[in-house]
Design an enzyme around this catalytic site. Structure first.
Site, PDB file in Angstrom:
ATOM      1  N   CYS A   2       7.308   3.220   8.344  1.00 15.68           N
ATOM      2  CA  CYS A   2       7.895   4.331   9.078  1.00 15.68           C
ATOM      3  C   CYS A   2       9.386   4.326   8.789  1.00 15.68           C
ATOM      4  O   CYS A   2       9.920   3.375   8.254  1.00 15.68           O
ATOM      5  CB  CYS A   2       7.706   4.148  10.575  1.00 15.68           C
ATOM      6  SG  CYS A   2       5.981   3.939  11.049  1.00 15.68           S
ATOM      7  N   ARG A  27       8.959   7.633   3.453  1.00 13.72           N
ATOM      8  CA  ARG A  27       8.510   6.356   4.012  1.00 13.72           C
ATOM      9  C   ARG A  27       7.288   6.509   4.919  1.00 13.72           C
ATOM     10  O   ARG A  27       6.643   5.528   5.287  1.00 13.72           O
ATOM     11  CB  ARG A  27       9.643   5.711   4.819  1.00 13.72           C
ATOM     12  CG  ARG A  27      10.867   5.358   3.996  1.00 13.72           C
ATOM     13  CD  ARG A  27      11.953   4.816   4.882  1.00 13.72           C
ATOM     14  NE  ARG A  27      11.570   3.603   5.552  1.00 13.72           N
ATOM     15  CZ  ARG A  27      11.761   2.382   5.082  1.00 13.72           C
ATOM     16  NH1 ARG A  27      12.341   2.214   3.916  1.00 13.72           N
ATOM     17  NH2 ARG A  27      11.380   1.338   5.764  1.00 13.72           N
ATOM     18  N   TRP A  74       4.108   6.672   9.982  1.00  7.53           N
ATOM     19  CA  TRP A  74       2.896   6.498   9.179  1.00  7.53           C
ATOM     20  C   TRP A  74       1.993   5.650  10.059  1.00  7.53           C
ATOM     21  O   TRP A  74       2.283   4.484  10.311  1.00  7.53           O
ATOM     22  CB  TRP A  74       3.229   5.799   7.863  1.00  7.53           C
ATOM     23  CG  TRP A  74       2.031   5.671   6.968  1.00  7.53           C
ATOM     24  CD1 TRP A  74       1.329   6.676   6.379  1.00  7.53           C
ATOM     25  CD2 TRP A  74       1.408   4.450   6.562  1.00  7.53           C
ATOM     26  NE1 TRP A  74       0.312   6.148   5.630  1.00  7.53           N
ATOM     27  CE2 TRP A  74       0.328   4.796   5.727  1.00  7.53           C
ATOM     28  CE3 TRP A  74       1.641   3.100   6.821  1.00  7.53           C
ATOM     29  CZ2 TRP A  74      -0.505   3.856   5.155  1.00  7.53           C
ATOM     30  CZ3 TRP A  74       0.810   2.164   6.246  1.00  7.53           C
ATOM     31  CH2 TRP A  74      -0.248   2.539   5.416  1.00  7.53           C
ATOM     32  N   ASN A 100       9.582   0.361  13.478  1.00  5.40           N
ATOM     33  CA  ASN A 100       8.870   0.223  12.204  1.00  5.40           C
ATOM     34  C   ASN A 100       8.314  -1.194  12.161  1.00  5.40           C
ATOM     35  O   ASN A 100       9.051  -2.144  12.427  1.00  5.40           O
ATOM     36  CB  ASN A 100       9.863   0.445  11.051  1.00  5.40           C
ATOM     37  CG  ASN A 100       9.254   0.155   9.687  1.00  5.40           C
ATOM     38  OD1 ASN A 100       8.070   0.387   9.471  1.00  5.40           O
ATOM     39  ND2 ASN A 100      10.060  -0.341   8.767  1.00  5.40           N
ATOM     40  N   GLY A 101       7.034  -1.347  11.839  1.00  6.01           N
ATOM     41  CA  GLY A 101       6.461  -2.695  11.751  1.00  6.01           C
ATOM     42  C   GLY A 101       5.394  -2.898  12.807  1.00  6.01           C
ATOM     43  O   GLY A 101       4.829  -1.942  13.339  1.00  6.01           O
ATOM     44  N   GLU A 472      -4.010   2.067 -14.072  1.00 11.20           N
ATOM     45  CA  GLU A 472      -2.852   2.767 -13.518  1.00 11.20           C
ATOM     46  C   GLU A 472      -3.033   4.288 -13.633  1.00 11.20           C
ATOM     47  O   GLU A 472      -2.692   5.044 -12.715  1.00 11.20           O
ATOM     48  CB  GLU A 472      -1.576   2.306 -14.243  1.00 11.20           C
ATOM     49  CG  GLU A 472      -0.299   3.034 -13.866  1.00 11.20           C
ATOM     50  CD  GLU A 472       0.065   2.942 -12.389  1.00 11.20           C
ATOM     51  OE1 GLU A 472      -0.534   2.147 -11.650  1.00 11.20           O
ATOM     52  OE2 GLU A 472       0.947   3.711 -11.965  1.00 11.20           O
ATOM     53  N   LYS A 476      -3.070   6.996 -10.507  1.00 18.76           N
ATOM     54  CA  LYS A 476      -2.218   8.190 -10.423  1.00 18.76           C
ATOM     55  C   LYS A 476      -3.072   9.430 -10.159  1.00 18.76           C
ATOM     56  O   LYS A 476      -2.712  10.273  -9.344  1.00 18.76           O
ATOM     57  CB  LYS A 476      -1.414   8.414 -11.720  1.00 18.76           C
ATOM     58  CG  LYS A 476      -0.314   7.412 -12.001  1.00 18.76           C
ATOM     59  CD  LYS A 476       0.880   7.498 -11.068  1.00 18.76           C
ATOM     60  CE  LYS A 476       0.736   6.602  -9.902  1.00 18.76           C
ATOM     61  NZ  LYS A 476       1.218   5.285  -9.871  1.00 18.76           N
ATOM     62  N   GLU A 479      -4.326   9.341  -6.414  1.00 17.69           N
ATOM     63  CA  GLU A 479      -3.389   9.559  -5.307  1.00 17.69           C
ATOM     64  C   GLU A 479      -2.660  10.887  -5.410  1.00 17.69           C
ATOM     65  O   GLU A 479      -2.343  11.479  -4.379  1.00 17.69           O
ATOM     66  CB  GLU A 479      -2.416   8.393  -5.165  1.00 17.69           C
ATOM     67  CG  GLU A 479      -1.517   8.188  -6.322  1.00 17.69           C
ATOM     68  CD  GLU A 479      -0.631   6.962  -6.160  1.00 17.69           C
ATOM     69  OE1 GLU A 479      -0.345   6.559  -5.042  1.00 17.69           O
ATOM     70  OE2 GLU A 479      -0.225   6.419  -7.212  1.00 17.69           O
ATOM     71  N   HIS A 495     -22.354  -1.676 -20.099  1.00 21.96           N
ATOM     72  CA  HIS A 495     -22.916  -2.578 -19.075  1.00 21.96           C
ATOM     73  C   HIS A 495     -23.070  -1.866 -17.732  1.00 21.96           C
ATOM     74  O   HIS A 495     -23.211  -2.514 -16.706  1.00 21.96           O
ATOM     75  CB  HIS A 495     -22.023  -3.812 -18.922  1.00 21.96           C
ATOM     76  CG  HIS A 495     -21.922  -4.621 -20.169  1.00 21.96           C
ATOM     77  ND1 HIS A 495     -23.005  -5.257 -20.734  1.00 21.96           N
ATOM     78  CD2 HIS A 495     -20.879  -4.871 -20.997  1.00 21.96           C
ATOM     79  CE1 HIS A 495     -22.629  -5.879 -21.846  1.00 21.96           C
ATOM     80  NE2 HIS A 495     -21.345  -5.654 -22.030  1.00 21.96           N
ATOM     81  N   LYS A 590       5.111   5.289   1.118  1.00 20.90           N
ATOM     82  CA  LYS A 590       5.744   4.748  -0.092  1.00 20.90           C
ATOM     83  C   LYS A 590       5.596   3.236  -0.172  1.00 20.90           C
ATOM     84  O   LYS A 590       5.370   2.687  -1.228  1.00 20.90           O
ATOM     85  CB  LYS A 590       7.221   5.149  -0.115  1.00 20.90           C
ATOM     86  CG  LYS A 590       7.990   4.661  -1.318  1.00 20.90           C
ATOM     87  CD  LYS A 590       7.539   5.378  -2.564  1.00 20.90           C
ATOM     88  CE  LYS A 590       8.196   4.855  -3.828  1.00 20.90           C
ATOM     89  NZ  LYS A 590       7.395   5.118  -5.020  1.00 20.90           N
TER      90      LYS A 590
HETATM   91  C1  F6R Z   1       0.938   3.747  -6.444  1.00 29.19           C
HETATM   92  C2  F6R Z   1       1.829   3.172  -5.470  1.00 29.19           C
HETATM   93  C3  F6R Z   1       1.386   1.956  -4.735  1.00 29.19           C
HETATM   94  C4  F6R Z   1       2.467   0.885  -4.853  1.00 29.19           C
HETATM   95  C5  F6R Z   1       2.094  -0.341  -4.013  1.00 29.19           C
HETATM   96  C6  F6R Z   1       3.112  -1.451  -4.176  1.00 29.19           C
HETATM   97  O1  F6R Z   1       1.513   4.861  -7.051  1.00 29.19           O
HETATM   98  O2  F6R Z   1       2.909   3.648  -5.265  1.00 29.19           O
HETATM   99  O3  F6R Z   1       0.172   1.493  -5.219  1.00 29.19           O
HETATM  100  O4  F6R Z   1       2.609   0.551  -6.201  1.00 29.19           O
HETATM  101  O5  F6R Z   1       1.991   0.022  -2.671  1.00 29.19           O
HETATM  102  O6  F6R Z   1       4.386  -1.038  -3.808  1.00 29.19           O
HETATM  103  P1  F6R Z   1       5.650  -1.906  -4.195  1.00 29.19           P
HETATM  104  O7  F6R Z   1       5.794  -1.892  -5.667  1.00 29.19           O
HETATM  105  O8  F6R Z   1       6.789  -1.248  -3.480  1.00 29.19           O
HETATM  106  O9  F6R Z   1       5.379  -3.303  -3.683  1.00 29.19           O
END
Ligand code: F6R
Length: 595
Positions: A2, A27, A74, A100-101, A472, A476, A479, A495, A590
């Site tokens: 948050c 955030r 969030w 936050n937390g 990866e 992308k 999400e 397999h 994020k």
């Molecule tokens: C994917 C994404 C998440 C972050 C993950 C780790 O696009 O953004 O999967 O990569 O939450 O975040 P960090 O790198 O900040 O530890």
């Protein structure tokens, strides 16, 4: 995750708070609220939705007063409802809190407070903080004494800002970020420098286990004091924040995500420049560790970078590193001791799972070298060596430029490990030029996204070091475009996954002309025979591809960096085709600061 913010100073608080919240919306963005204090009276407005929506509906920025707090949420404790949105007032309205937390012992505290006659109107753990502060205020003394008593009771990892009835703000930090922006006679308390960068570039990074109070000062301005949790005065140091934060606007770009994808040619050139010697220091740790005792960890995209690290470090540095997903760290057969090294990759440096893995490594006596983008993050503070990705603030929720920066950081550490043997690793300028070339092909990717707008399943395949890129790529697509996508190691097709291939499917083959090429082409033919459409990401054309996404050839070690760029663009344009907001994917934040 948050965002929290507080303001006390000479100006109207609410518009400043709302602007800060807009900047920090990445955030967390399911609900938002603001509370202000004016003439001893608190006003509070909140609601479910994005900052602009709730502001328009409830006039957050019109609340009166020169002191206030705000929050974007969030959801963790309790659903996305107006009642659960912050700020949360205490039973009598004497204290309001944004947080936050996590407060781990909230149930126990809530029970005791309820027994003492306090009422609760949300499912959050935050309301426990406001009621506890009210209870501790009623026990005598002022906001400072109440903070000391309350902080002694809270368990968990948190940062919060409390606003008291007399207009005093108090904010505490325990393993979650809290930064004070220092303005003229004004202070801002925020989770992120982006919350106050428009007001000031002077900042105090609050120490872990410290709290601050901001109260009306004698000369009309606000007065800041810093304390340890036990109430003893603590020292504070004002530092200048980087000017680049002030530049976090979308500019000519429609979205932050596109801006950040397009920033990659520059970003990869700056990796590590803010931490001279860090790549060599990380390499020295790795070289000094006994064989089999180097681990690399991360979550989500950063974990995919960790998978690339395994290939690059063995192939070009001769060092075996074991990738472990941070969330799996506590459940994996990791054997660490004083000789072990953990490389921790994290854009934010605030991901709870990564911080947990680093803490476990430290507890075992291991050394931690981290690669982070946010230099003052919790992970950076807990690491023995910190290398900066230095790619500038990443606001789009999906990681893009931080991924390519991580890959470049892995190259730099490997080059240092290999001393004299890392000649096959690409130079930053070559990587940058290759990415620029990829970005020039945007029109083709846009057309491909239009063609794919109704697709429901995408399978991305690659072998060897290209499998992490396939993973990866799938992440992308999931999400950003909400498409079901899976990254599959190419050799596993027969397999099991071959059973899924039919006319409704797109298969993306990550297929540069290295040792994996021929086998991946064979897989593509098998898929095509089942009616699926094939997108080849390759430096060589093939008749099996229905669509060919051309990447630059010639530099094997640069392939993983260039391969991901067109898929980032594809996921972005597919999100637009589907009317999804690429900057703020649903249900995501994020950085995930809860386990
Ligand atoms: C994917 C994404 C998440 C972050 C993950 C780790 O696009 O953004 O999967 O990569 O939450 O975040 P960090 O790198 O900040 O530890």
């Amino acid at each position: 995750m948050c965002s929290i913010i507080g303001y006390a100073g000479p100006a109207g608080a609410a518009p400043i708070l709302v602007r800060g919240l807009r900047r920090m919306e990445y955030r967390g963005y399911d609900s938002v609220g603001v509370a202000t204090s004016s003439g001893g009276k608190m006003s509070l407005e909140k609601g479910v939705g994005r900052v602009s929506e709730v502001n328009e509906a409830r006039g957050l920025d019109a609340l009166p007063g020169t002191v206030g707090i705000g929050h974007t949420r969030w959801a963790t404790h309790g659903g996305v409802t107006r009642a659960n949105a912050h700020p949360h007032s205490s039973s009598s309205g004497a204290v309001a809190v944004v947080h936050n937390g996590i407060i781990e012992n909230f149930a126990e505290l809530r029970e005791a407070l309820e027994a003492g006659g306090f009422s609760f109107s949300s499912e959050t753990d935050t309301e426990v903080i406001s009621n506890q502060l009210q209870s501790d205020l009623e026990a005598g003394g002022g906001p400072k004494e109440a903070m000391v008593r309350t902080l002694a009771r809270l368990r968990g990892r948190y940062a919060f800002v409390a606003m008291f009835g007399d207009g005093t703000l108090a904010a505490a930090r325990f393993h979650r970020p809290l930064i004070v922006g220092v303005g003229r006679g004004a202070y801002l308390l925020s989770s992120d420098v982006l919350g106050f960068v428009e007001q000031t570039d002077d900042a105090i990074y609050v120490g872990n286990g410290d709290f601050v109070t901001v109260s009306p000062g004698a000369g009309g301005g606000a007065e800041l004091r810093v304390f340890g949790f036990d109430g003893s005065p603590a020292r504070r140091q004002v530092t200048k924040i980087s000017k680049e934060f002030a530049d976090t606007y979308k500019g000519e770009y429609a979205h932050f995500t596109l801006k950040e994808i397009c920033e990659q040619p520059d970003a990869v050139l700056r990796v590590g420049a803010n931490t001279p010697g860090a790549a060599a220091a990380a390499a020295a740790l790795v070289r000094g560790a006994p064989a089999g005792s180097v681990y690399v960890t991360g979550s989500g995209t950063s974990y995919n970078a960790a998978l690339v690290a395994k290939h690059v470090m063995l192939r070009h540095g001769g060092v075996r590193v074991e990738p472990i997903m941070s969330s799996e760290f506590p459940h994996s057969p990791v054997s660490m001791d004083g000789g072990s090294v953990l490389l921790a990759l994290s854009q934010s440096g605030e991901t709870a799972d990564v911080i947990g893995a680093a803490a476990a490594a430290k507890e075992a006596g291991a050394r931690v070298a981290s690669v982070v983008n946010v230099m003052n993050s919790s992970l950076a503070q807990e690491s023995d060596v910190v290398m900066g990705m230095n790619c500038g603030p990443e606001i789009g929720v999906a990681a893009t430029k931080s991924f390519t920066a991580q890959l470049r950081a892995i190259h730099e550490v490997t080059r240092e490990i290999a001393v004299g043997r890392g000649g096959h690793l690409p130079r930053p300028g070559a990587v940058s030029a290759a990415i620029s070339g990829m970005l020039e092909g945007q029109a083709g990717i846009k057309a491909l996204a239009r063609e794919m707008r109704d697709v429901s399943d995408v399978y991305v395949m690659g072998r060897g070091v290209h499998y992490p890129i396939a993973a990866e790529a799938a992440l992308k697509l999931k999400e950003l475009a909400y498409v079901h996508a899976e990254g599959i190691p190419g050799g596993e097709l027969k397999h099991g996954p071959l059973a899924l291939m039919d006319e409704g499917v797109y298969a993306v083959m990550i297929n540069p002309t290295d040792s994996t090429h021929a086998a991946t082409l064979t897989g593509a033919r098998e898929i095509k025979a089942r009616g699926a459409r094939i997108i080849g990401v390759s430096d060589a054309r093939s008749d099996v591809y229905d669509r060919w996404v051309r990447i630059p050839g010639g530099d094997e070690a640069a392939y993983p960096v260039t391969e991901i760029v067109p898929i980032q663009l594809l996921a972005y344009y597919l999100a637009l085709e589907k009317d999804a907001d690429p900057d703020y994917p649903r249900n995501l934040a994020k950085s995930v600061t809860v386990e």
